[in-house]
Design a protein around this motif. Structure first.
Motif, PDB file in Angstrom:
ATOM      1  N   GLN A 242       1.111  -1.043   0.150  1.00 35.17           N
ATOM      2  CA  GLN A 242      -0.070   0.056   0.065  1.00 35.17           C
ATOM      3  C   GLN A 242       0.918   1.099   0.133  1.00 35.17           C
ATOM      4  O   GLN A 242       1.886   1.306   0.686  1.00 35.17           O
ATOM      5  CB  GLN A 242      -0.788   0.151   1.040  1.00 35.17           C
ATOM      6  N   ALA A 245      -1.070   8.087  -1.946  1.00 38.00           N
ATOM      7  CA  ALA A 245      -1.690   8.336  -3.174  1.00 38.00           C
ATOM      8  C   ALA A 245      -0.721   9.197  -3.940  1.00 38.00           C
ATOM      9  O   ALA A 245      -0.770   9.370  -5.148  1.00 38.00           O
ATOM     10  CB  ALA A 245      -2.892   8.650  -3.123  1.00 38.00           C
ATOM     11  N   ARG A 246      -0.015  10.227  -3.291  1.00 41.60           N
ATOM     12  CA  ARG A 246       0.669  11.246  -3.881  1.00 41.60           C
ATOM     13  C   ARG A 246       2.158  10.948  -4.222  1.00 41.60           C
ATOM     14  O   ARG A 246       2.361  11.112  -5.437  1.00 41.60           O
ATOM     15  CB  ARG A 246       0.512  12.695  -2.944  1.00 41.60           C
ATOM     16  N   VAL A 434      -6.789  -0.772  -7.261  1.00 42.48           N
ATOM     17  CA  VAL A 434      -6.326   0.334  -8.310  1.00 42.48           C
ATOM     18  C   VAL A 434      -5.311  -0.395  -9.379  1.00 42.48           C
ATOM     19  O   VAL A 434      -4.474  -1.002  -9.111  1.00 42.48           O
ATOM     20  CB  VAL A 434      -5.426   1.393  -7.483  1.00 42.48           C
ATOM     21  N   ARG A 440      -5.372   5.784 -10.394  1.00 43.29           N
ATOM     22  CA  ARG A 440      -4.427   6.872  -9.347  1.00 43.29           C
ATOM     23  C   ARG A 440      -4.547   8.217  -9.470  1.00 43.29           C
ATOM     24  O   ARG A 440      -4.727   8.641  -8.223  1.00 43.29           O
ATOM     25  CB  ARG A 440      -2.890   6.361  -9.638  1.00 43.29           C
ATOM     26  N   LEU A 443      -7.969   9.560  -7.914  1.00 39.72           N
ATOM     27  CA  LEU A 443      -8.333   9.056  -6.342  1.00 39.72           C
ATOM     28  C   LEU A 443      -7.094  10.138  -5.636  1.00 39.72           C
ATOM     29  O   LEU A 443      -7.651  10.515  -4.474  1.00 39.72           O
ATOM     30  CB  LEU A 443      -7.608   7.633  -6.058  1.00 39.72           C
ATOM     31  N   SER A 444      -5.859  10.509  -6.159  1.00 38.50           N
ATOM     32  CA  SER A 444      -5.020  11.249  -5.485  1.00 38.50           C
ATOM     33  C   SER A 444      -5.851  12.653  -5.399  1.00 38.50           C
ATOM     34  O   SER A 444      -5.723  13.431  -4.395  1.00 38.50           O
ATOM     35  CB  SER A 444      -3.717  11.180  -6.329  1.00 38.50           C
ATOM     36  N   CYS A 448      -7.920  10.785  -1.789  1.00 37.34           N
ATOM     37  CA  CYS A 448      -7.684   9.436  -0.967  1.00 37.34           C
ATOM     38  C   CYS A 448      -6.297   9.529  -0.565  1.00 37.34           C
ATOM     39  O   CYS A 448      -5.261   9.800  -1.041  1.00 37.34           O
ATOM     40  CB  CYS A 448      -8.178   8.620  -2.290  1.00 37.34           C
ATOM     41  N   TRP A 450      -4.398   6.794   0.447  1.00 33.89           N
ATOM     42  CA  TRP A 450      -3.476   5.342   0.440  1.00 33.89           C
ATOM     43  C   TRP A 450      -4.068   4.689  -0.919  1.00 33.89           C
ATOM     44  O   TRP A 450      -5.223   4.609  -1.148  1.00 33.89           O
ATOM     45  CB  TRP A 450      -3.471   4.720   1.509  1.00 33.89           C
ATOM     46  N   LEU A 451      -3.252   3.664  -1.619  1.00 29.51           N
ATOM     47  CA  LEU A 451      -3.651   3.114  -2.742  1.00 29.51           C
ATOM     48  C   LEU A 451      -3.030   1.735  -2.514  1.00 29.51           C
ATOM     49  O   LEU A 451      -1.891   1.590  -2.186  1.00 29.51           O
ATOM     50  CB  LEU A 451      -3.137   3.653  -4.118  1.00 29.51           C
TER      51      LEU A 451
END
Ligand code: C2E
Ligand code: MG
Ligand code: MG
Length: 479
Positions: A242, A245-246, A434, A440, A443-444, A448, A450-451
Motif C-alpha cells: 500500500q 496516493a501522492r 487500483v 491513481r 483518487l489522488s 484519497c 493510500w492506494l
C-alpha cells in the motif's frame, strides 16, 4: 351452534330396534359435547404441523402442501420453491441470547409474510433461521415481485429488545416440474442454489442450475481437504503493498492468506474463508495468520526508514468469539511487534450494535494501539452512520467502486464525496484494486490517502516483500 354463538362439537350415538317389516319401533340416542376433546385434537394437530414460534407451517406441513401442489400441477404450470436463509443469524443468537434470536425470527417471519402477499402462496419455517416459500409459477404473486419485496423487507433494521439489527438473507429457488417432482428433490436443489447466493450480499434470489450440483460436490471436497490443512502447513501469507496516493511512498502491506492443497491446487480465500468460518477452523487459522503477520511486521520494521503497517483480515466470526481480543493482544505481545504496526481489517457483514461483544473487543484492540480498518466499503450496506459507533480509523474503498473510475461520472462523484466525508470524520482512506494510472490520478485528486492494487504491486511472498521494502522508490521511478 350453542346459544352463546360458539360452535360446539357433538358426538351423536344412538340405537334403534326394528320390527319384522323393518320399521324402527324404538329409538334412543344421546349427544355428548366433545368440544374440548376436538379442540385438544386440533391443538395437537397444530403443534405437529405448525411452528410454535412463528405460527407458520413446519417442515411436515410444508412437505404435505408441496407434494399435493406438485400432484395438482397441470401441463404448462409450475411450482416455485424458494429457500431463504438468514445471514449471520448464528452470531446474533450466540451473542445476544436465544430470546433475542427468537424475537428476531418472529419479526423476520412477519416481514416475509407481508412480502409474499399472495394468499395462494405458502410461507413455512423449516427450523432455525430457514424459511421456505411455495409460489405457483405464473400466478399474480410471481417470483420477481416476491424477490423485490423480500429484498426491500431486509433493508430496514429489525428492532428487537430495544436494539437494532441489520439482517441479510440468501435465497435459492427450485422449480417443479423442471427441477424435480418431489418436495425433497426441490428442497435439496433450492438449498444448493441458496448456497450460491451466500456471499454476494444483497439477498438476490438464485435459480438452481444443474451445474450447481458440481459446486456442491466441490464444496464437500473443500471441507474434507480443509481438515488437517493447518497441520500439513498448507497455508501461507502473501503481502500486497500500500502506498501514499501522492508520493508513492510505502505505507505497508496487507497480509493475504493463501492455501495450496495437494489435490485442489491453489484455492481462493473467497472460497476457503467462508468454509473455515462454517467449520470453526477460522479461529486457529486466524491466530496463525496474526502470529505470522506480527513476525513479518517486526522484521520489516527493523530495516525500514519509516514505520510500516501490516494489515490483517479478521473474520466477523473471530470477532464475535469472546476472548478474541485478549488472545490477539497476547500474540502481538509475544511476537515483539508494536501494536501500532498492525491494522485489523474487518467487514461490515453483521451490522454491529454498540453493545455487541464484537464492538467491545474492537474497542479494546483500538485502545491497545491497533488501527481498525473497515474493509470492502461500498460492497455491502455501507452506512457511514454506522462508522461513528465503531473505533474505525481507516476506510478501505471496495474495488467495485474503483473499477469504473474515472470514466463513470456518477461513481467518480460518489467516491469524491465519500472521501471528503471520511476525511471530515477524521478517517484515512485506502482505495483497493487500483489497476490504472488514470485511477491513481483521480483518487489522488479526490484526496484519497493510500492506494493498493495491481498497479502498485501484486500480493507477493514475504521474501519479495522484504526486498521491495529495501529499494522502494515511490511514483517517480515507478511510472
Ligand atoms: P480483501 O481483504 O478485500 O483483499 C483484497 C483482495 O483484492 C485480495 O484478493 C487481493 O489479491 C485483491 N486485489 C488487490 N488488488 C487488486 C487489483 O488491482 N485487481 C484485482 N482484480 N484484485 C486485486 P484475495 O487475496 O483473493 O483475497 C480475497 C479476500 O479473502 C480478501 O479480500 C479477504 O476478505 C479474504 N481474506 C484474505 N486473507 C484473509 C485472512 O487472512 N483472514 C480472513 N479472515 N480473510 C482473508
Ligand atoms: Mg482486506
Ligand atoms: Mg477489501
Amino acid at each position: 351452534m350453542h346459544d352463546n354463538g360458539k360452535i360446539v362439537w357433538l358426538r351423536a350415538a344412538g340405537v334403534a330396534l326394528f320390527d319384522e317389516s323393518g320399521r324402527a319401533y324404538y329409538m334412543a340416542g344421546s349427544y355428548a359435547d366433545v368440544t374440548e376433546e376436538m379442540e385438544r385434537r386440533q391443538l395437537m394437530d397444530h403443534l405437529a404441523f405448525y411452528d410454535g414460534l412463528t405460527g407458520l407451517p413446519n417442515r411436515f406441513k410444508l412437505q404435505e402442501l408441496a407434494d399435493a401442489a406438485i400432484r395438482r400441477l397441470e401441463p404448462g404450470t409450475s411450482l416455485l420453491l424458494v429457500f431463504i436463509d438468514l445471514d449471520n443469524f448464528k452470531y446474533i443468537n450466540d451473542s445476544f441470547g436465544h430470546k433475542m434470536g427468537d424475537d428476531l425470527l418472529k419479526a423476520v417471519a412477519e416481514r416475509l409474510r407481508t412480502a409474499l402477499r399472495d394468499d395462494g402462496a405458502v410461507l413455512a419455517r423449516l427450523g432455525g433461521d430457514e424459511f421456505v416459500a411455495l409460489i405457483n409459477g405464473g400466478a399474480p404473486c410471481d417470483l420477481a415481485g416476491f424477490e423485490r419485496r423480500a429484498r426491500r423487507a431486509f433493508i430496514a433494521p429489525f428492532d428487537v429488545g430495544g436494539q437494532q439489527f441489520y439482517v441479510g438473507c440468501s435465497a435459492g429457488v427450485a422449480c417443479a416440474p423442471d427441477d424435480g417432482r418431489s418436495f425433497d428433490e426441490l428442497l435439496m436443489k433450492a438449498d444448493t442454489a441458496m448456497y450460491r447466493s451466500k456471499g454476494d450480499r444483497g439477498g438476490k434470489f438464485v435459480r438452481f442450475m444443474p451445474e450447481m450440483n458440481r459446486v456442491a460436490v466441490h464444496r464437500l471436497r473443500l471441507h474434507n481437504r480443509l481438515r488437517g490443512a493447518i497441520e500439513r502447513r498448507a497455508f501461507f501469507l502473501h503481502y500486497q503493498p500500500q502506498v501514499d496516493a501522492r508520493s508513492g511512498a510505502l505505507r505497508g502491506f496487507e497480509a493475504l492468506l493463501r492455501w495450496r492443497d495437494e489435490e485442489l491446487g491453489l484455492v481462493s480465500p473467497m472460497e476457503f474463508i467462508p468454509a473455515c468460518e462454517e467449520t470453526g477452523l477460522i479461529a486457529p487459522l486466524g491466530e496463525g495468520v496474526l502470529e505470522e503477520a506480527c513476525a513479518m511486521a517486526r522484521r520489516l520494521n527493523m530495516g525500514a526508514r519509516q514505520p510500516l503497517k501490516i494489515g490483517v483480515n479478521v473474520s466477523v466470526v473471530q470477532l464475535m468469539q469472546s476472548g478474541f481480543a485478549d488472545r490477539a493482544l497476547d500474540i502481538i505481545d509475544q511476537s515483539g511487534a508494536a501494536p501500532s504496526m498492525l491494522e485489523l481489517e474487518i467487514t461490515e457483514s453483521v451490522m454491529m450494535d454498540a453493545h455487541n461483544v464484537g464492538v467491545s473487543q474492537l474497542r479494546d484492540l483500538a485502545a491497545a494501539g491497533l488501527d481498525i480498518a473497515l474493509d470492502d466499503f461500498g460492497a455491502g450496506y455501507s452506512s457511514l452512520n454506522y462508522l461513528r459507533r465503531l473505533p474505525i480509523r481507516v476506510l478501505k474503498l471496495d474495488k467495485s467502486f474503483i473499477d469504473r473510475l474515472p470514466e463513470d461520472i456518477d461513481d467518480s462523484r460518489l467516491i469524491h464525496s465519500i472521501v471528503q466525508i471520511a476525511r471530515d470524520m477524521g478517517l484515512e482512506v485506502v482505495a483497493e484494486g487500483v489497476e490504472s494510472a488514470a485511477q491513481r490520478r483521480a483518487l489522488s485528486e479526490f484526496g484519497c490517502h493510500w492506494l493498493q492494487g495491481y498497479l502498485i504491486g501484486r500480493p507477493m511472498p514475504p521474501e519479495a516483500a522484504s526486498l521491495a521494502v529495501a529499494d522502494w522508490r515511490g511514483f517517480t521511478t515507478l511510472h
